[in-house]
Scaffold this active site. Structure first.
Site, PDB file in Angstrom:
ATOM      1  N   ASN A  10     -37.614  28.640 -89.380  1.00 16.62           N
ATOM      2  CA  ASN A  10     -37.378  27.100 -89.525  1.00 16.62           C
ATOM      3  C   ASN A  10     -35.880  27.153 -89.983  1.00 16.62           C
ATOM      4  OD1 ASN A  10     -36.936  24.518 -90.479  1.00 16.62           O
ATOM      5  ND2 ASN A  10     -38.338  24.637 -92.017  1.00 16.62           N
ATOM      6  N   LYS A  12     -33.823  24.789 -90.322  1.00 14.99           N
ATOM      7  CA  LYS A  12     -33.545  23.753 -91.221  1.00 14.99           C
ATOM      8  C   LYS A  12     -32.208  23.374 -90.553  1.00 14.99           C
ATOM      9  CE  LYS A  12     -36.272  25.444 -94.784  1.00 14.99           C
ATOM     10  NZ  LYS A  12     -36.875  25.350 -96.148  1.00 14.99           N
ATOM     11  N   HIS A  95     -42.786  18.647 -92.500  1.00 13.09           N
ATOM     12  CA  HIS A  95     -42.101  19.684 -93.542  1.00 13.09           C
ATOM     13  C   HIS A  95     -42.242  18.951 -94.889  1.00 13.09           C
ATOM     14  CE1 HIS A  95     -39.596  22.256 -95.542  1.00 13.09           C
ATOM     15  NE2 HIS A  95     -40.083  23.160 -94.836  1.00 13.09           N
ATOM     16  N   GLU A  97     -39.657  18.891 -96.814  1.00 15.00           N
ATOM     17  CA  GLU A  97     -38.224  18.337 -97.134  1.00 15.00           C
ATOM     18  C   GLU A  97     -38.361  17.171 -96.135  1.00 15.00           C
ATOM     19  OE1 GLU A  97     -36.331  21.567 -95.764  1.00 15.00           O
ATOM     20  OE2 GLU A  97     -36.731  22.864 -97.512  1.00 15.00           O
ATOM     21  N   GLU A 167     -47.383  25.529 -97.160  1.00 16.40           N
ATOM     22  CA  GLU A 167     -46.077  25.849 -97.763  1.00 16.40           C
ATOM     23  C   GLU A 167     -46.048  25.117 -99.271  1.00 16.40           C
ATOM     24  OE1 GLU A 167     -42.946  26.724 -94.759  1.00 16.40           O
ATOM     25  OE2 GLU A 167     -42.832  24.572 -95.118  1.00 16.40           O
ATOM     26  N   GLY A 173     -37.561  28.040-100.522  1.00 16.73           N
ATOM     27  CA  GLY A 173     -36.345  28.189-100.874  1.00 16.73           C
ATOM     28  C   GLY A 173     -35.927  28.563-102.233  1.00 16.73           C
ATOM     29  N   SER A 213     -40.575  31.212 -99.221  1.00 21.29           N
ATOM     30  CA  SER A 213     -39.853  32.605 -99.598  1.00 21.29           C
ATOM     31  C   SER A 213     -40.665  33.774 -98.995  1.00 21.29           C
ATOM     32  CB  SER A 213     -39.942  32.670-101.160  1.00 21.29           C
ATOM     33  OG  SER A 213     -39.308  31.553-101.575  1.00 21.29           O
TER      34      SER A 213
HETATM   35  P1  PGA Z   1     -37.994  29.598 -97.383  1.00 18.61           P
HETATM   36  O1  PGA Z   1     -38.234  28.119 -96.471  1.00 18.61           O
HETATM   37  O2  PGA Z   1     -38.922  30.612 -96.403  1.00 18.61           O
HETATM   38  O3  PGA Z   1     -36.827  29.319 -97.363  1.00 18.61           O
HETATM   39  O4  PGA Z   1     -38.760  29.406 -98.420  1.00 18.61           O
HETATM   40  C1  PGA Z   1     -39.738  28.000 -95.749  1.00 18.61           C
HETATM   41  C2  PGA Z   1     -39.891  26.516 -95.145  1.00 18.61           C
HETATM   42  O5  PGA Z   1     -39.366  25.760 -95.692  1.00 18.61           O
HETATM   43  O6  PGA Z   1     -40.464  26.629 -94.015  1.00 18.61           O
END
Ligand code: PGA
Length: 249
Positions: A10, A12, A95, A97, A167, A173, A213
Protein backbone atom coordinates in the site's frame (compact mmCIF):
# COMPACT_ATOMS: atom_id res chain seq x y z
CA UNK A 1 -5.61 -27.34 -0.15
CA UNK A 2 -3.40 -24.67 1.38
CA UNK A 3 -4.38 -21.12 0.58
CA UNK A 4 -1.89 -19.09 -1.46
CA UNK A 5 -0.29 -16.16 0.32
CA UNK A 6 -0.99 -12.68 -0.97
CA UNK A 7 1.43 -9.88 -0.17
CA UNK A 8 0.15 -6.45 -1.15
CA UNK A 9 1.93 -3.13 -0.91
CA UNK A 10 0.00 0.00 0.00
CA UNK A 11 1.98 2.93 -1.30
CA UNK A 12 -0.39 5.50 0.29
CA UNK A 13 0.30 9.06 -0.98
CA UNK A 14 3.83 8.40 -2.18
CA UNK A 15 5.57 8.33 -5.58
CA UNK A 16 4.99 10.36 -8.73
CA UNK A 17 4.37 8.53 -12.01
CA UNK A 18 8.06 8.90 -12.91
CA UNK A 19 9.15 7.54 -9.53
CA UNK A 20 6.61 4.72 -9.93
CA UNK A 21 8.34 3.43 -13.05
CA UNK A 22 11.68 3.48 -11.26
CA UNK A 23 10.40 1.77 -8.12
CA UNK A 24 8.52 -0.97 -9.95
CA UNK A 25 11.62 -1.65 -12.06
CA UNK A 26 13.76 -1.84 -8.92
CA UNK A 27 11.38 -4.14 -7.05
CA UNK A 28 10.40 -6.36 -9.97
CA UNK A 29 13.28 -8.86 -9.70
CA UNK A 30 13.12 -8.81 -5.88
CA UNK A 31 9.44 -9.76 -5.60
CA UNK A 32 9.56 -12.57 -8.17
CA UNK A 33 7.90 -15.63 -6.61
CA UNK A 34 6.13 -18.75 -7.80
CA UNK A 35 4.06 -19.32 -4.69
CA UNK A 36 3.16 -15.88 -3.36
CA UNK A 37 0.82 -13.49 -5.18
CA UNK A 38 2.07 -9.91 -5.27
CA UNK A 39 0.04 -6.72 -5.65
CA UNK A 40 1.20 -3.11 -5.64
CA UNK A 41 -1.62 -0.76 -4.65
CA UNK A 42 -0.61 2.67 -5.89
CA UNK A 43 -2.08 6.18 -6.13
CA UNK A 44 -4.65 6.32 -8.96
CA UNK A 45 -2.50 8.63 -11.08
CA UNK A 46 0.37 6.15 -10.91
CA UNK A 47 -1.65 3.13 -12.09
CA UNK A 48 -0.79 3.41 -15.83
CA UNK A 49 2.94 3.77 -15.12
CA UNK A 50 2.83 0.87 -12.65
CA UNK A 51 0.92 -1.38 -15.07
CA UNK A 52 3.38 -0.61 -17.87
CA UNK A 53 6.45 -1.20 -15.70
CA UNK A 54 5.04 -4.43 -14.22
CA UNK A 55 4.37 -6.02 -17.64
CA UNK A 56 5.79 -9.50 -17.94
CA UNK A 57 6.26 -9.84 -14.17
CA UNK A 58 4.21 -11.50 -11.41
CA UNK A 59 3.14 -8.09 -10.04
CA UNK A 60 -0.53 -7.16 -10.19
CA UNK A 61 -1.60 -3.56 -9.72
CA UNK A 62 -4.32 -2.21 -7.45
CA UNK A 63 -5.88 1.14 -6.59
CA UNK A 64 -6.01 2.49 -3.03
CA UNK A 65 -9.59 3.71 -3.16
CA UNK A 66 -12.57 3.96 -5.50
CA UNK A 67 -15.94 5.69 -5.50
CA UNK A 68 -19.14 3.65 -5.48
CA UNK A 69 -20.95 5.54 -8.26
CA UNK A 70 -20.46 4.78 -11.96
CA UNK A 71 -19.88 8.37 -13.07
CA UNK A 72 -21.19 11.90 -12.74
CA UNK A 73 -20.81 15.03 -10.66
CA UNK A 74 -18.39 13.75 -8.00
CA UNK A 75 -15.44 16.06 -8.46
CA UNK A 76 -12.14 14.42 -7.68
CA UNK A 77 -13.42 10.86 -7.33
CA UNK A 78 -12.23 7.82 -9.32
CA UNK A 79 -14.76 5.39 -10.77
CA UNK A 80 -14.52 1.59 -11.01
CA UNK A 81 -14.40 1.77 -14.85
CA UNK A 82 -11.48 4.19 -14.69
CA UNK A 83 -9.54 1.77 -12.50
CA UNK A 84 -10.37 -1.25 -14.65
CA UNK A 85 -9.53 0.59 -17.88
CA UNK A 86 -6.17 1.65 -16.42
CA UNK A 87 -5.25 -2.01 -15.97
CA UNK A 88 -5.55 -2.41 -12.20
CA UNK A 89 -7.25 -5.53 -10.87
CA UNK A 90 -7.38 -4.92 -7.11
CA UNK A 91 -8.65 -2.06 -4.98
CA UNK A 92 -8.16 -1.32 -1.29
CA UNK A 93 -11.48 -0.48 0.34
CA UNK A 94 -12.01 1.19 3.70
CA UNK A 95 -8.43 1.64 4.84
CA UNK A 96 -8.42 3.13 8.36
CA UNK A 97 -6.84 6.31 6.97
CA UNK A 98 -9.81 6.68 4.60
CA UNK A 99 -12.17 6.11 7.50
CA UNK A 100 -10.35 8.57 9.76
CA UNK A 101 -9.52 11.43 7.35
CA UNK A 102 -12.17 11.04 4.64
CA UNK A 103 -15.23 10.05 6.64
CA UNK A 104 -15.67 6.57 5.20
CA UNK A 105 -18.07 4.37 7.10
CA UNK A 106 -18.95 0.69 7.16
CA UNK A 107 -21.88 1.57 4.88
CA UNK A 108 -19.75 3.28 2.23
CA UNK A 109 -17.30 0.39 2.49
CA UNK A 110 -20.14 -2.02 1.71
CA UNK A 111 -21.23 0.04 -1.32
CA UNK A 112 -17.67 0.12 -2.61
CA UNK A 113 -17.17 -3.63 -2.09
CA UNK A 114 -20.32 -4.38 -4.10
CA UNK A 115 -19.21 -2.00 -6.89
CA UNK A 116 -15.74 -3.50 -7.00
CA UNK A 117 -17.18 -6.99 -7.51
CA UNK A 118 -19.65 -5.70 -10.11
CA UNK A 119 -16.66 -4.51 -12.15
CA UNK A 120 -14.50 -7.58 -11.62
CA UNK A 121 -12.07 -5.87 -9.25
CA UNK A 122 -10.82 -7.78 -6.20
CA UNK A 123 -11.46 -5.69 -3.08
CA UNK A 124 -8.95 -5.69 -0.25
CA UNK A 125 -11.36 -4.88 2.56
CA UNK A 126 -9.73 -3.28 5.58
CA UNK A 127 -10.86 -3.60 9.17
CA UNK A 128 -9.20 -2.93 12.49
CA UNK A 129 -9.61 -1.64 16.00
CA UNK A 130 -8.16 1.41 17.73
CA UNK A 131 -5.93 1.11 20.77
CA UNK A 132 -8.83 2.30 22.96
CA UNK A 133 -11.11 -0.43 21.59
CA UNK A 134 -8.45 -3.06 22.23
CA UNK A 135 -8.06 -1.82 25.81
CA UNK A 136 -11.83 -1.87 26.26
CA UNK A 137 -11.82 -5.54 25.25
CA UNK A 138 -14.19 -5.05 22.30
CA UNK A 139 -11.78 -5.85 19.44
CA UNK A 140 -13.54 -8.98 18.20
CA UNK A 141 -17.04 -7.47 18.51
CA UNK A 142 -15.90 -4.39 16.60
CA UNK A 143 -14.23 -6.37 13.81
CA UNK A 144 -17.24 -8.68 13.46
CA UNK A 145 -19.47 -5.66 13.01
CA UNK A 146 -17.17 -4.17 10.36
CA UNK A 147 -17.08 -7.47 8.48
CA UNK A 148 -20.82 -8.12 8.72
CA UNK A 149 -21.65 -4.70 7.28
CA UNK A 150 -18.93 -4.84 4.60
CA UNK A 151 -20.37 -8.15 3.30
CA UNK A 152 -24.07 -7.19 3.14
CA UNK A 153 -25.45 -8.46 -0.22
CA UNK A 154 -22.07 -9.93 -1.22
CA UNK A 155 -22.71 -13.38 -2.72
CA UNK A 156 -20.85 -16.51 -1.61
CA UNK A 157 -19.02 -16.71 -4.96
CA UNK A 158 -17.88 -13.12 -4.58
CA UNK A 159 -16.90 -13.56 -0.93
CA UNK A 160 -14.65 -16.51 -1.88
CA UNK A 161 -12.59 -14.13 -4.01
CA UNK A 162 -12.49 -11.30 -1.47
CA UNK A 163 -9.45 -10.23 0.48
CA UNK A 164 -9.79 -8.99 4.04
CA UNK A 165 -6.93 -7.05 5.63
CA UNK A 166 -6.95 -7.01 9.41
CA UNK A 167 -5.04 -3.89 10.36
CA UNK A 168 -5.07 -2.81 14.01
CA UNK A 169 -4.98 0.99 13.81
CA UNK A 170 -2.42 1.20 16.61
CA UNK A 171 0.00 -0.89 14.56
CA UNK A 172 -0.16 1.11 11.33
CA UNK A 173 2.93 3.18 10.61
CA UNK A 174 3.93 3.02 14.29
CA UNK A 175 6.55 0.31 14.15
CA UNK A 176 4.39 -1.45 16.75
CA UNK A 177 3.39 -4.75 15.19
CA UNK A 178 0.69 -6.90 16.71
CA UNK A 179 2.25 -10.09 18.02
CA UNK A 180 1.69 -13.04 15.76
CA UNK A 181 -0.68 -14.48 18.39
CA UNK A 182 -2.73 -11.26 18.57
CA UNK A 183 -2.91 -11.09 14.77
CA UNK A 184 -3.86 -14.79 14.48
CA UNK A 185 -6.57 -14.48 17.12
CA UNK A 186 -8.38 -11.77 15.14
CA UNK A 187 -7.78 -13.31 11.70
CA UNK A 188 -9.18 -16.60 13.03
CA UNK A 189 -12.23 -14.75 14.41
CA UNK A 190 -12.74 -13.09 11.02
CA UNK A 191 -12.69 -16.49 9.31
CA UNK A 192 -15.22 -17.77 11.86
CA UNK A 193 -17.44 -14.77 11.15
CA UNK A 194 -17.28 -15.49 7.39
CA UNK A 195 -18.16 -19.14 8.15
CA UNK A 196 -21.25 -17.93 10.02
CA UNK A 197 -22.25 -15.51 7.25
CA UNK A 198 -21.67 -18.07 4.45
CA UNK A 199 -20.27 -21.55 4.98
CA UNK A 200 -17.05 -23.49 5.54
CA UNK A 201 -16.15 -23.43 1.82
CA UNK A 202 -16.20 -19.65 1.68
CA UNK A 203 -14.33 -19.38 4.96
CA UNK A 204 -11.60 -21.70 3.68
CA UNK A 205 -11.29 -19.87 0.36
CA UNK A 206 -11.24 -16.26 1.50
CA UNK A 207 -7.88 -14.52 1.86
CA UNK A 208 -7.21 -12.81 5.21
CA UNK A 209 -4.14 -10.63 5.51
CA UNK A 210 -2.52 -8.95 8.47
CA UNK A 211 -1.32 -5.35 8.13
CA UNK A 212 0.43 -2.93 10.46
CA UNK A 213 4.21 -2.49 10.56
CA UNK A 214 4.91 -5.70 8.67
CA UNK A 215 8.62 -5.81 7.82
CA UNK A 216 11.33 -8.17 6.66
CA UNK A 217 11.98 -9.22 10.26
CA UNK A 218 8.45 -10.18 11.35
CA UNK A 219 6.78 -11.38 8.11
CA UNK A 220 7.83 -15.03 8.45
CA UNK A 221 6.39 -15.42 11.95
CA UNK A 222 3.13 -13.65 11.06
CA UNK A 223 2.60 -15.50 7.78
CA UNK A 224 3.27 -18.87 9.43
CA UNK A 225 0.00 -18.56 11.36
CA UNK A 226 -2.79 -20.74 9.97
CA UNK A 227 -5.31 -17.94 9.43
CA UNK A 228 -2.90 -15.28 8.15
CA UNK A 229 -2.70 -15.51 4.37
CA UNK A 230 -0.15 -12.78 3.79
CA UNK A 231 0.09 -9.08 4.49
CA UNK A 232 -0.88 -5.56 3.53
CA UNK A 233 2.34 -3.61 3.78
CA UNK A 234 2.68 0.16 3.94
CA UNK A 235 6.10 1.70 4.66
CA UNK A 236 8.15 -1.40 3.83
CA UNK A 237 6.49 -1.80 0.41
CA UNK A 238 8.45 1.20 -0.90
CA UNK A 239 11.81 -0.38 -0.14
CA UNK A 240 13.86 -3.33 -1.41
CA UNK A 241 12.82 -4.98 1.87
CA UNK A 242 9.48 -5.67 0.22
CA UNK A 243 11.22 -8.42 -1.73
CA UNK A 244 12.24 -10.05 1.57
CA UNK A 245 8.65 -9.87 2.81
CA UNK A 246 7.36 -11.56 -0.35
CA UNK A 247 10.12 -14.18 -0.12
CA UNK A 248 9.68 -14.56 3.64
CA UNK A 249 10.41 -18.28 3.79
P1 PGA B 1 2.44 0.11 7.65
O1 PGA B 1 1.03 0.40 6.94
O2 PGA B 1 2.96 -1.19 7.10
O3 PGA B 1 3.32 1.29 7.25
O4 PGA B 1 2.19 0.05 9.10
C1 PGA B 1 0.14 -0.63 6.68
C2 PGA B 1 -1.11 -0.08 6.04
O5 PGA B 1 -1.53 1.02 6.41
O6 PGA B 1 -1.70 -0.72 5.17
Amino acid sequence: MARRKLVAGNWKMNMTPTQTTELVNTLKPLVASDDVDVVFCVPAIDIPAAVEAAKGSNIKIGAENMYFEEKGAFTGEISPDMIVDSGATYVIIGHSERREYFAETDETVNKKVLKAFEHGLTPIICCGESLKQREQGITIDWIRQQIKIAFIDVTADQAKKAVIAYEPIWAIGTGKTATSDQAEEVCCAIRACIRELYDADVAEAITIQYGGSVNAGNAAELFAKPDIDGGLVGGASLKPDFGKIVNYK
